[in-house]
Design a protein around this motif. Structure first.
Motif, PDB file in Angstrom:
ATOM      1  N   THR A 143     -29.616 -21.035  38.742  1.00 15.70           N
ATOM      2  CA  THR A 143     -29.909 -21.193  37.320  1.00 15.70           C
ATOM      3  C   THR A 143     -29.542 -22.600  36.881  1.00 15.70           C
ATOM      4  OG1 THR A 143     -29.392 -18.855  36.971  1.00 15.70           O
ATOM      5  CG2 THR A 143     -29.494 -20.260  35.019  1.00 15.70           C
ATOM      6  N   VAL A 144     -30.467 -23.238  36.177  1.00 16.92           N
ATOM      7  CA  VAL A 144     -30.254 -24.569  35.615  1.00 16.92           C
ATOM      8  C   VAL A 144     -30.350 -24.464  34.104  1.00 16.92           C
ATOM      9  CG1 VAL A 144     -31.127 -26.922  35.433  1.00 16.92           C
ATOM     10  CG2 VAL A 144     -31.156 -25.748  37.646  1.00 16.92           C
ATOM     11  N   ALA A 145     -29.351 -24.993  33.401  1.00 22.32           N
ATOM     12  CA  ALA A 145     -29.366 -25.006  31.940  1.00 22.32           C
ATOM     13  C   ALA A 145     -29.295 -26.451  31.471  1.00 22.32           C
ATOM     14  CB  ALA A 145     -28.197 -24.206  31.382  1.00 22.32           C
ATOM     15  N   LEU A 146     -30.229 -26.835  30.600  1.00 23.94           N
ATOM     16  CA  LEU A 146     -30.287 -28.199  30.075  1.00 23.94           C
ATOM     17  C   LEU A 146     -30.332 -28.145  28.555  1.00 23.94           C
ATOM     18  CD1 LEU A 146     -33.011 -29.597  32.497  1.00 23.94           C
ATOM     19  CD2 LEU A 146     -30.575 -30.115  32.594  1.00 23.94           C
ATOM     20  N   PRO A 147     -29.578 -29.005  27.877  1.00 25.03           N
ATOM     21  CA  PRO A 147     -29.624 -29.013  26.414  1.00 25.03           C
ATOM     22  C   PRO A 147     -31.023 -29.396  25.918  1.00 25.03           C
ATOM     23  CG  PRO A 147     -27.749 -30.250  27.228  1.00 25.03           C
ATOM     24  CD  PRO A 147     -28.615 -29.982  28.402  1.00 25.03           C
ATOM     25  N   LEU A 148     -31.511 -28.654  24.946  1.00 28.43           N
ATOM     26  CA  LEU A 148     -32.800 -28.994  24.347  1.00 28.43           C
ATOM     27  C   LEU A 148     -32.679 -30.297  23.571  1.00 28.43           C
ATOM     28  CD1 LEU A 148     -33.960 -25.506  23.023  1.00 28.43           C
ATOM     29  CD2 LEU A 148     -35.015 -26.832  24.853  1.00 28.43           C
ATOM     30  N   ALA A 149     -33.763 -31.061  23.590  1.00 24.09           N
ATOM     31  CA  ALA A 149     -33.774 -32.331  22.860  1.00 24.09           C
ATOM     32  C   ALA A 149     -33.732 -32.060  21.364  1.00 24.09           C
ATOM     33  CB  ALA A 149     -35.014 -33.133  23.227  1.00 24.09           C
ATOM     34  N   GLN A 150     -32.992 -32.894  20.634  1.00 25.43           N
ATOM     35  CA  GLN A 150     -32.898 -32.743  19.190  1.00 25.43           C
ATOM     36  C   GLN A 150     -34.138 -33.273  18.486  1.00 25.43           C
ATOM     37  OE1 GLN A 150     -30.335 -31.099  17.839  1.00 25.43           O
ATOM     38  NE2 GLN A 150     -29.622 -30.812  19.953  1.00 25.43           N
ATOM     39  N   SER A 151     -34.790 -34.261  19.112  1.00 25.72           N
ATOM     40  CA  SER A 151     -35.967 -34.876  18.500  1.00 25.72           C
ATOM     41  C   SER A 151     -37.198 -34.022  18.751  1.00 25.72           C
ATOM     42  CB  SER A 151     -36.183 -36.279  19.070  1.00 25.72           C
ATOM     43  OG  SER A 151     -37.388 -36.808  18.591  1.00 25.72           O
ATOM     44  N   THR A 152     -38.117 -33.998  17.762  1.00 22.71           N
ATOM     45  CA  THR A 152     -39.373 -33.264  17.902  1.00 22.71           C
ATOM     46  C   THR A 152     -40.553 -34.192  18.068  1.00 22.71           C
ATOM     47  OG1 THR A 152     -39.600 -33.199  15.503  1.00 22.71           O
ATOM     48  CG2 THR A 152     -38.491 -31.325  16.544  1.00 22.71           C
ATOM     49  N   SER A 153     -40.274 -35.486  18.315  1.00 25.13           N
ATOM     50  CA  SER A 153     -41.369 -36.438  18.475  1.00 25.13           C
ATOM     51  C   SER A 153     -42.116 -36.151  19.762  1.00 25.13           C
ATOM     52  CB  SER A 153     -40.808 -37.860  18.499  1.00 25.13           C
ATOM     53  OG  SER A 153     -39.888 -38.000  19.551  1.00 25.13           O
ATOM     54  N   PRO A 154     -43.440 -36.418  19.795  1.00 20.82           N
ATOM     55  CA  PRO A 154     -44.210 -36.140  21.005  1.00 20.82           C
ATOM     56  C   PRO A 154     -43.734 -36.981  22.170  1.00 20.82           C
ATOM     57  CG  PRO A 154     -45.495 -37.449  19.469  1.00 20.82           C
ATOM     58  CD  PRO A 154     -44.263 -37.025  18.734  1.00 20.82           C
ATOM     59  N   SER A 155     -43.744 -36.393  23.361  1.00 12.61           N
ATOM     60  CA  SER A 155     -43.292 -37.085  24.565  1.00 12.61           C
ATOM     61  C   SER A 155     -44.467 -37.391  25.455  1.00 12.61           C
ATOM     62  CB  SER A 155     -42.289 -36.211  25.314  1.00 12.61           C
ATOM     63  OG  SER A 155     -42.906 -35.007  25.707  1.00 12.61           O
ATOM     64  N   PRO A 156     -44.343 -38.444  26.256  1.00 12.58           N
ATOM     65  CA  PRO A 156     -45.421 -38.760  27.186  1.00 12.58           C
ATOM     66  C   PRO A 156     -45.533 -37.675  28.244  1.00 12.58           C
ATOM     67  CG  PRO A 156     -43.483 -40.096  27.623  1.00 12.58           C
ATOM     68  CD  PRO A 156     -43.211 -39.363  26.363  1.00 12.58           C
TER      69      PRO A 156
END
Length: 719
Positions: free
Chosen positions: A553-566
């Motif tokens: 299992t891998v857990a990663l913090p969700l990004a705080q920004s909602t800007s579109p990513s490449p």
């Protein structure tokens, strides 16, 4: 002090009627009247009792009163007993003087007047009582005096014993009053707390009540003083029975000194609180022994750890040798068969596939080793951008699907209709994490097994994961879901319980023996663990045991920004069209003949016009004379390295040669190597081994960028 029993009076007369008469006269006095009819009988009475007065008749047969008086006075016990002579025959002075000479107190002539006799006897009774009371008081005083003398002697002996014990005590002793003020210290205390004391100082200091008020706190090391004062004050304030602490003392030299301080309350037999008594013991040698023992234990642990590490590295090197030599065996074997030209077309295709597959395996081994090397040195770098974890997982899934299909393993996904899970990180490294987990699951799952990959969003993680993870620093702040969780499960070989805690260790494999059934160096999970932690995430493994499958299992913090990513870069690049480099002049500078020839062949098959050289100096001349469209340059070369060559082109040649697009072709494959290449004037960096499609696409990209920069209005600089 009156006596408790009546006094004794001895009546001596040979005539019984006279004794009766005397008894009648003296009966009201309350005395004990003892009657005797002869001198001998009287003497026997005196042997048994003490008498306040003796009334003694003078004229008696066998032994007259004077003879009896003489015998009475010879006995020490009765020599002071008062005697009154009684006689009816003579009142001459001769007899009276004889009576007085024998110690008589009076001489009465019969018949005796009762009132006279009564008053005289009463006086002697009262005198006897007072004398007896005085004697008793004297005896009491003598006993008390004797007791006091014994007590004083005992006190002197006890004080001398205490003085000797105090002076010879191996530990320091101190006594305080009820407020904790020091009133006594012994010589050893002074030696420990004040330095070596002289003999006179020791004697003075050991005298009870002569303490100077110095406290053991005055000798505590400054860094420990606050703690010592705090604990001692709490002890005095809380009324605890015992106190025990260890502190450093102010050093008398270069040696660090330690003391153990103990104290207890002093309470009398009447339960009266008197103060505190304590000891100060120099424990420097014990502390030094403990430190030496601890150092030995640390050295033993370090030696054991080093031995374990060396053994693990030896095992790793053995596995590495096996994993490198095995593909080489296939590569060289099939290459020799191809060179002999004795294979039919079907076997030729099989040989080429085998060579390619084993070469790719070796490439992966080398990349893992390089990654671990960078991890160990702390040089692994990440390019952090917003990344869609769903897209990365799908790309990794497609990459491993052929391997799963070859083993008839079912790949199932459960993404919970997640259109997008945005995290901040390096897309290629996250793809490497998922690819490693999927590859591992497929490798350890038998044919016709199952591998599941699941993506979900969770609000929190198990407490035991947060304790040892950086996830806690990036958790939810408002109760909203804050973690993207990826879980890969398989129906494979599972993990033994004793190896599960070491599953992410470097140079550690569950089976490193020569009989192991699975290949690989065992570095993939160590790389996964490091990459996940570099992304402020956490990863853990679970397994019910051998042959029970495993879950990662891998857990990663969700990004705080909602800007579109490449979009995530793909591991499956679009294949360029054939002859994409028609007529393009390319200069290859490479000192390795095989690599130089391979590059020339690959480029010529795409229609390029290729010029090669093994010398950087010759390459500089060719750039200036032939004006190629792009330069492919190795970094490590004997006469001049690639960095120097490109810097020379950029600084010493004139345009357009100074702006020629340059691609570094090198075995230095680290991100730091890539950054160094770009900072030294290269437009791109391709690590060896180089794939043809990647090479062609990179050439097209840098030449296209060069053309765009050369257009009017574009900046005429090279990155």
């Amino acid at each position: 002090m009156p006596t408790e029993s009546p006094v004794n009076i001895l009546l001596v007369d040979d005539q019984p009627e006279n004794l009766v008469a005397l008894e009648a006269i003296l009966g009201d006095l309350g005395a004990n009247l003892v009657k005797s009819t002869s001198g001998k009988e009287a003497l026997r009475c005196l042997l048994q009792d003490d008498f306040a007065l003796i009334l003694l008749d003078v004229q008696m047969p066998q032994m007259d009163g004077f003879e009896v008086a003489t015998l009475i006075r010879r006995r020490p016990r009765s020599q002071d007993t008062p005697i009154i002579f009684l006689t009816a025959f003579s009142s001459s002075e001769q007899f009276m003087f004889k009576g007085y000479a024998l110690g008589a107190v009076d001489y009465l002539i019969k018949p005796i007047a009762p009132n006279v006799l009564l008053s005289k006897v009463a006086i002697f009774i009262e005198l006897f009582k007072k004398t007896e009371a005085l004697r008793q008081k004297t005896e009491i005083l003598q006993r008390q005096t004797t007791q006091l003398e014994a007590i004083n002697t005992e006190l002197q002996t006890s004080e001398e014993r205490f003085r000797l014990l105090s002076s010879c005590s191996p530990v320091g002793v101190f006594v305080t009053d009820t407020e904790g003020r020091c009133v006594y210290t012994n010589p050893r205390f002074q030696t420990i707390c004040q330095g070596a004391a002289t003999t006179s100082e020791s004697t003075d200091g050991a005298r009870l009540g002569s303490g100077s008020g110095q406290s053991w706190l005055d000798s505590v090391y400054p860094d420990d003083l606050a703690a010592a004062r705090s604990t001692w004050a709490a002890y005095l304030q809380n009324g605890q029975n015992d106190y025990a602490q260890e502190f450093r003392l102010r050093p008398s030299g270069e040696v660090e000194r330690w003391a153990a301080v103990r104290s207890a309350r002093m309470v009398s037999e009447q339960k009266t609180f008197l103060g505190y008594v304590g000891t100060v013991e120099d424990i420097t040698e014990r502390k030094q022994a403990e430190a030496a023992n601890a150092q030995v234990i640390r050295e033993q642990a370090a030696r054991k750890e080093a031995e374990t590490a060396n053994r693990m590295k030896d095992d790793f090197i053995a596995v590495l040798s096996h994993e490198l030599r095995t593909p080489l065996n296939s590569i060289l074997g099939w290459a020799n068969l191809l060179q002999a030209g004795k294979l039919d077309p079907q076997k030729v295709e099989y040989a080429i596939d085998t060579i390619e597959r084993n070469a790719l395996a070796q490439k992966q081994l080398i990349e893992d080793i390089l990654d671990v090397s960078q991890i160990v040195r702390g040089k692994l770098q990440l390019h952090r951008l917003p990344v869609d974890l769903v897209a990365v997982a799908q790309t990794a899934l497609e990459t491993v699907r052929p391997a799963a299909t070859a083993k008839a393993i079912a790949l199932t996904t459960n993404f919970h209709d997640c259109d997008r899970l945005e995290v901040t990180g390096d897309a290629l490294r996250l793809q490497q994490v998922i690819w490693n987990l999927l590859t591992n699951a497929i490798k350890f799952t038998p044919d016709q097994g199952r591998v599941d990959i699941r993506l979900s969003v969770v609000a929190s993680l198990p407490k035991e994961r947060l304790i040892t993870s950086t996830c806690a620093e990036h958790g939810p702040s408002d109760g909203a879901p804050a973690y993207a969780q990826l879980r890969v499960t398989d129906t494979g070989l599972g993990i033994a319980a004793d190896f599960l805690p070491h599953i992410f260790d470097r140079f550690r494999q569950a089976d490193s023996s020569i009989t192991r059934s699975q290949g690989g160096l065992g570095l993939g999970l160590a790389i996964v663990h490091h990459l996940v932690e570099q992304h402020q995430g956490c990863v853990w493994a679970e397994s019910a045991g051998l042959n029970q499958g495993a879950a990662f299992t891998v857990a990663l913090p969700l990004a705080q920004s909602t800007s579109p990513s490449p979009p995530a870069p793909s591991l499956l690049p679009d294949e360029p069209s054939t002859h994409a480099l028609d007529g393009l002049p390319i200069l290859v500078v490479e000192d390795d003949t095989d690599t130089r020839d391979l590059l020339a062949f690959l480029l010529e098959t795409q229609g390029a016009v290729v010029t090669t050289t093994a010398s950087a100096k010759e390459g500089l001349h060719l750039v200036n004379s032939m004006r190629p469209a792009v330069l492919l340059c190795d970094i490590s070369m004997p006469d001049m390295d690639g960095y120097t060559l490109v810097q020379t082109i950029r600084t010493q040649l004139s345009a357009p040669q100074a702006n020629i697009p340059a691609i570094a072709i090198t075995a230095h494959a680290r991100l730091s190597d890539q950054a160094q290449a770009l900072s030294n004037g290269f437009q791109s960096h391709l690590p060896k081994p180089i794939e043809a499609e990647t090479l062609v696409r990179t050439i097209l990209q840098v030449t296209r960028s060069a053309r765009d920069l050369s257009k009017p209005g574009s900046a005429q600089t090279v990155d």
